[in-house]
Design an enzyme around this catalytic site. Structure first.
Site, PDB file in Angstrom:
ATOM      1  N   GLU A 175       0.565  -1.243  -0.028  1.00 30.95           N
ATOM      2  CA  GLU A 175       0.086  -0.019   0.020  1.00 30.95           C
ATOM      3  C   GLU A 175       0.863   1.287   0.015  1.00 30.95           C
ATOM      4  O   GLU A 175       0.899   2.155   0.946  1.00 30.95           O
ATOM      5  CB  GLU A 175      -0.971   0.138   1.183  1.00 30.95           C
ATOM      6  CG  GLU A 175      -1.996  -1.039   1.168  1.00 30.95           C
ATOM      7  CD  GLU A 175      -3.189  -1.046   2.128  1.00 30.95           C
ATOM      8  OE1 GLU A 175      -3.217  -0.362   2.776  1.00 30.95           O
ATOM      9  OE2 GLU A 175      -3.915  -2.013   1.862  1.00 30.95           O
ATOM     10  N   GLU A 298      -4.889  -8.818  -0.325  1.00 34.21           N
ATOM     11  CA  GLU A 298      -5.706  -8.444   0.923  1.00 34.21           C
ATOM     12  C   GLU A 298      -7.212  -8.393   0.490  1.00 34.21           C
ATOM     13  O   GLU A 298      -7.490  -7.691  -0.341  1.00 34.21           O
ATOM     14  CB  GLU A 298      -5.377  -7.199   1.470  1.00 34.21           C
ATOM     15  CG  GLU A 298      -3.962  -7.331   2.098  1.00 34.21           C
ATOM     16  CD  GLU A 298      -3.577  -6.003   3.062  1.00 34.21           C
ATOM     17  OE1 GLU A 298      -4.503  -5.264   3.463  1.00 34.21           O
ATOM     18  OE2 GLU A 298      -2.528  -5.637   3.106  1.00 34.21           O
TER      19      GLU A 298
HETATM   20  O1  AHR Z   1      -5.454  -5.929   7.004  1.00 33.95           O
HETATM   21  C1  AHR Z   1      -5.214  -4.696   7.622  1.00 33.95           C
HETATM   22  C2  AHR Z   1      -4.393  -3.592   6.943  1.00 33.95           C
HETATM   23  O2  AHR Z   1      -5.412  -3.185   5.946  1.00 33.95           O
HETATM   24  C3  AHR Z   1      -3.181  -3.685   6.425  1.00 33.95           C
HETATM   25  O3  AHR Z   1      -2.056  -3.764   7.165  1.00 33.95           O
HETATM   26  C4  AHR Z   1      -3.190  -2.850   5.338  1.00 33.95           C
HETATM   27  O4  AHR Z   1      -2.214  -3.214   4.092  1.00 33.95           O
HETATM   28  C5  AHR Z   1      -4.630  -2.730   4.895  1.00 33.95           C
HETATM   29  O5  AHR Z   1      -4.967  -1.342   4.711  1.00 33.95           O
END
Ligand code: AHR
Length: 495
Positions: A175, A298
């Site tokens: 990110e 994610e």
């Molecule tokens: O999964 C929680 C958080 O969500 C992670 O650390 C980040 O990459 C995303 O914003």
């Protein structure tokens, strides 16, 4: 009762379903690592090198293929050298992203890589780009994978590991449009290329490098990134998308939600398909041969934390709604496996949409866990074409197809059909024609329950996958009743 027709075209083989689509994510966040996976060698809870044996067994059962670590946002503040060597000497730091707790670095590179060996899964390391240096990441790769004589290989040996580990998946930053440095895509693309240049392939180990891709529907990020990198430099770009029934300030309860919130959650979950299609189109402009894949590293449902728990720990319960969220996502990833090379649910234990929750020595498997079990045999199978006639449900202005599906054929020629009936008030009868595929035998499993149903530490078996008899086989067709709010997997043995 609504009756729908589904057609499977087994002769139209579409794409390989990488087993890594069934991947998981583990961050130094809340109780995912500490008091989750890792309880320490001296714990009274049964463990192997400090990792809970019940978690290892449960994850092996669903054939966990890949595990991402150490973050997340944590990754861009993580300095790997703090997490090696004698534990009592390891540096302590503040986990600024997640609850401001002390991180004692007792779970580091050796603990993670050995745990992956124990699980039989590929490690996926997320490297620090935001606050780390090129040299630091380059040396981490050398430490983990080099078999010869070098300062980092010697350091690894001094720390008790003679042979290097195998490391395939390497994420270069996380990110970086947000917690990983708030960069512009133009800037990140240059930074990416610089970092990746110094991440070398040592001793026969071949890295599969993954660049930080877009946040959800940020198509501009994809366009700029793809214009500036090529398939020699990156094998995939990441995509992050979380489903929230509300917004960032008020996401909604994990267990106490209205019918409207339920349907909104599923509607928003399905949006990931549009995003995959649009990002893939943009990628194709720059990469005509489709050499670069999408790693949805994610994904999952994100709700308000359980009342009374640390807001920085992101601990939430998991209901039948989450089972539907998981089934919808996994069916979509299968259907787009020509592009989606990996996916990692966030997160594996005690954080967000977990497959496992723990409390002291107790452990529960969530409804989401059972979806991974039902879908297990799609791993490394071949997606085949299938179609269901449209039947839409949902809130006014937010309608979507009631039943989601995907179909694959494995190396033995057996077929797996996975289905989710997203309606919470209507059973659906499905007549499936399997075309030229003749089955000699059928078996099925089902996960179903009232949409709020979930497993608790006092009542851990409220929701479980069980054998399902509601399936009838007639050589080239199958009829199945999909109860409301259910996930069903049908295994057809090739004649
Ligand atoms: O999964 C929680 C958080 O969500 C992670 O650390 C980040 O990459 C995303 O914003």
């Amino acid at each position: 009762m609504t009756k729908l027709k589904m057609t499977v075209n087994p002769d139209n083989r579409k794409s390989h379903i990488n087993k890594e689509i069934y991947g998981h994510f583990s961050e130094h966040l809340g109780r995912c690592i500490y008091n989750g996976f890792y309880v320490g060698e001296d714990s009274e809870i049964s463990n192997k090198n400090g990792v809970r044996t019940d978690i290892i067994e449960a994850l092996k059962e669903i054939k966990i293929p890949v595990l991402r670590w150490p973050g997340g946002c944590f990754a861009d503040e993580y300095h790997w050298k703090d997490g090696i060597g004698e534990k009592s000497q390891r540096k302590k730091m503040i986990n600024t992203n997640w609850g401001g707790v002390v991180e004692d670095n007792s779970f580091g590179t050796h603990e993670f890589m050995n745990m992956c060996e124990e699980l039989g899964c590929e490690p996926y390391i997320s490297g620090n780009v935001g606050s780390g240096t090129v040299q630091e990441l380059s040396e981490w790769i050398e430490y983990m994978t080099f078999d010869g004589v070098s300062p980092m290989a010697e350091l690894r040996r001094k720390n008790g590991r003679e042979k290097p580990w195998k490391l395939k998946y390497l994420g270069i930053g996380n990110e970086n449009w947000g917690c990983g440095g708030n960069m512009r895509p133009e800037y990140y693309a240059d930074v990416y290329k610089r970092f990746q240049t110094f991440c070398k392939n040592y001793s026969g180990n071949e890295l599969y490098k993954i660049a930080c891709g877009p946040n959800a529907s940020d198509y501009h990020w994809t366009d700029v990134l793809m214009a500036n990198i090529n398939s020699w430099q990156a094998r995939a770009i990441s995509l992050h998308y979380y489903t929230m029934p509300g917004d960032w300030n008020s996401k909604g309860s994990a267990t106490d939600f209205t019918t409207e919130a339920y349907y909104r959650t599923i509607f928003r979950t399905r949006f990931i398909e549009d995003m995959i299609i649009r990002h893939a189109e943009i990628m194709s402009k720059h990469d005509r041969d489709h050499r670069i894949g999408i790693a949805v590293d994610e994904w999952g449902g994100w709700y308000d934390v359980e009342p009374g728990t640390n807001p920085g720990f992101l601990y939430q319960q998991n209901t039948m709604r989450d089972a539907i969220v998981a089934a919808v996502n996994l069916n979509i990833f299968n259907e787009h496996s020509d592009r989606v090379v990996m996916a990692n649910i966030a997160q594996c234990v005690n954080v967000l949409q977990s497959v496992i929750l723990t409390e002291g020595e107790k452990l529960v498997l969530t409804p989401t866990y059972f979806v991974f079990k039902l879908f297990r045999d799609h791993q490394d199978a071949t997606l085949v074409d299938s179609y269901i006639e449209p039947y839409n449900i949902g809130n006014e202005g937010e309608k979507f197809q009631a039943v989601t599906k995907s179909v694959s054929v494995d190396q033995n020629g057996d077929m797996l059909i996975t289905l989710a009936n997203c309606s919470i008030d209507e059973d659906i009868d499905l007549d499936i024609s399997t075309g030229s595929f003749t089955a000699s035998d059928v078996s099925a499993q089902i996960l179903t329950g009232e949409v709020h149903a979930h497993n608790t530490f006092d009542s851990p078996k409220n929701v479980e996958a069980v054998e399902y008899q509601g399936v009838k086989l007639d050589s080239n067709s199958v009829s199945v009743c999909l109860p409301k709010c259910s996930v069903v997997s049908i295994k057809l043995k090739k004649q």
